[in-house]
Design a protein around this motif. Structure first.
Motif, short mmCIF file in Angstrom:
data_model
loop_
_atom_site.label_atom_id
_atom_site.label_comp_id
_atom_site.label_asym_id
_atom_site.label_seq_id
_atom_site.Cartn_x
_atom_site.Cartn_y
_atom_site.Cartn_z
N LEU A 56 5.00 -3.58 9.53
CA LEU A 56 3.91 -2.76 9.01
C LEU A 56 2.59 -3.28 9.53
O LEU A 56 2.38 -4.49 9.62
CB LEU A 56 3.89 -2.79 7.48
N THR A 57 1.70 -2.38 9.87
CA THR A 57 0.34 -2.76 10.25
C THR A 57 -0.44 -3.04 8.96
O THR A 57 0.03 -2.69 7.86
CB THR A 57 -0.34 -1.61 11.02
N PRO A 58 -1.62 -3.61 9.05
CA PRO A 58 -2.45 -3.75 7.85
C PRO A 58 -2.67 -2.40 7.15
O PRO A 58 -2.63 -2.32 5.92
CB PRO A 58 -3.76 -4.34 8.38
N ARG A 59 -2.86 -1.36 7.94
CA ARG A 59 -3.03 -0.01 7.36
C ARG A 59 -1.76 0.41 6.62
O ARG A 59 -1.82 0.98 5.53
CB ARG A 59 -3.33 0.98 8.48
N GLY A 60 -0.59 0.13 7.20
CA GLY A 60 0.68 0.46 6.56
C GLY A 60 0.88 -0.29 5.26
O GLY A 60 1.40 0.26 4.28
N ARG A 61 0.46 -1.55 5.23
CA ARG A 61 0.61 -2.35 4.00
C ARG A 61 -0.22 -1.79 2.85
O ARG A 61 0.14 -1.92 1.69
CB ARG A 61 0.27 -3.82 4.26
N THR A 62 -1.35 -1.13 3.18
CA THR A 62 -2.16 -0.54 2.12
C THR A 62 -1.47 0.63 1.44
O THR A 62 -1.84 1.01 0.32
CB THR A 62 -3.55 -0.08 2.63
N LEU A 63 -0.46 1.22 2.08
CA LEU A 63 0.29 2.33 1.48
C LEU A 63 1.32 1.87 0.46
O LEU A 63 1.75 2.65 -0.39
CB LEU A 63 1.02 3.13 2.56
N MET A 64 1.75 0.63 0.53
CA MET A 64 2.84 0.16 -0.31
C MET A 64 2.56 0.29 -1.81
O MET A 64 3.43 0.76 -2.55
CB MET A 64 3.25 -1.27 0.06
N PRO A 65 1.39 -0.09 -2.32
CA PRO A 65 1.15 0.12 -3.76
C PRO A 65 1.24 1.59 -4.18
O PRO A 65 1.74 1.90 -5.26
CB PRO A 65 -0.27 -0.43 -3.98
N ILE A 66 0.81 2.48 -3.32
CA ILE A 66 0.88 3.91 -3.61
C ILE A 66 2.34 4.36 -3.67
O ILE A 66 2.75 5.07 -4.60
CB ILE A 66 0.10 4.72 -2.56
N LEU A 67 3.13 3.94 -2.69
CA LEU A 67 4.55 4.31 -2.67
C LEU A 67 5.30 3.72 -3.86
O LEU A 67 6.18 4.37 -4.43
CB LEU A 67 5.19 3.87 -1.35
N GLU A 68 4.96 2.50 -4.25
CA GLU A 68 5.61 1.88 -5.41
C GLU A 68 5.30 2.65 -6.69
O GLU A 68 6.18 2.86 -7.52
CB GLU A 68 5.17 0.42 -5.54
N GLU A 69 4.06 3.10 -6.84
CA GLU A 69 3.70 3.89 -8.02
C GLU A 69 4.40 5.25 -8.01
O GLU A 69 4.83 5.74 -9.06
CB GLU A 69 2.18 4.07 -8.11
N MET A 70 4.53 5.86 -6.83
CA MET A 70 5.25 7.13 -6.74
C MET A 70 6.72 6.94 -7.11
O MET A 70 7.31 7.80 -7.78
CB MET A 70 5.12 7.71 -5.33
N CYS A 71 7.29 5.84 -6.70
CA CYS A 71 8.68 5.55 -7.05
C CYS A 71 8.83 5.38 -8.56
O CYS A 71 9.76 5.93 -9.16
CB CYS A 71 9.13 4.28 -6.31
N LYS A 72 7.92 4.65 -9.19
CA LYS A 72 7.95 4.48 -10.65
C LYS A 72 7.85 5.83 -11.35
O LYS A 72 8.56 6.10 -12.31
CB LYS A 72 6.80 3.58 -11.11
#
Length: 82
Positions: A56-72
């Motif tokens: 993951l690029t730094p930009r890609g890593r910024t998406l992870m909290p959003i994806l985790e919340e969508m999963c929850k």
């Protein structure tokens, strides 16, 4: 993206093993799309046998909290099976 976030740097074959139901065509297409969007980095090493690593690029890593919340949200809002 989850697999890349967990492993930091991952080779194509390892990604394919971790996502067994995905076809080579779909995995390759998704990786290319994520790379062109600046979300995934592709590092190619000129050696025999060829070696390609994804991360993951730094930009890609910024998406992870959003994806985790969508999963929850998805888990909390599942419709009951009929």
């Amino acid at each position: 993206m989850y697999q890349l976030a967990c492993q930091k740097v991952t080779r194509y074959g390892e990604l394919k093993r971790r996502i067994p139901d995905i076809t080579h065509k779909v995995l390759g297409s998704q990786l290319n799309e994520l790379e062109s969007s600046g979300i995934v980095n592709r590092e190619e090493y000129l050696q025999t046998p060829p070696k390609v690593e994804y991360s993951l690029t730094p930009r890609g890593r910024t998406l992870m909290p959003i994806l985790e919340e969508m999963c929850k949200w998805g888990v909390q809002n599942q419709l009951p099976l009929k």
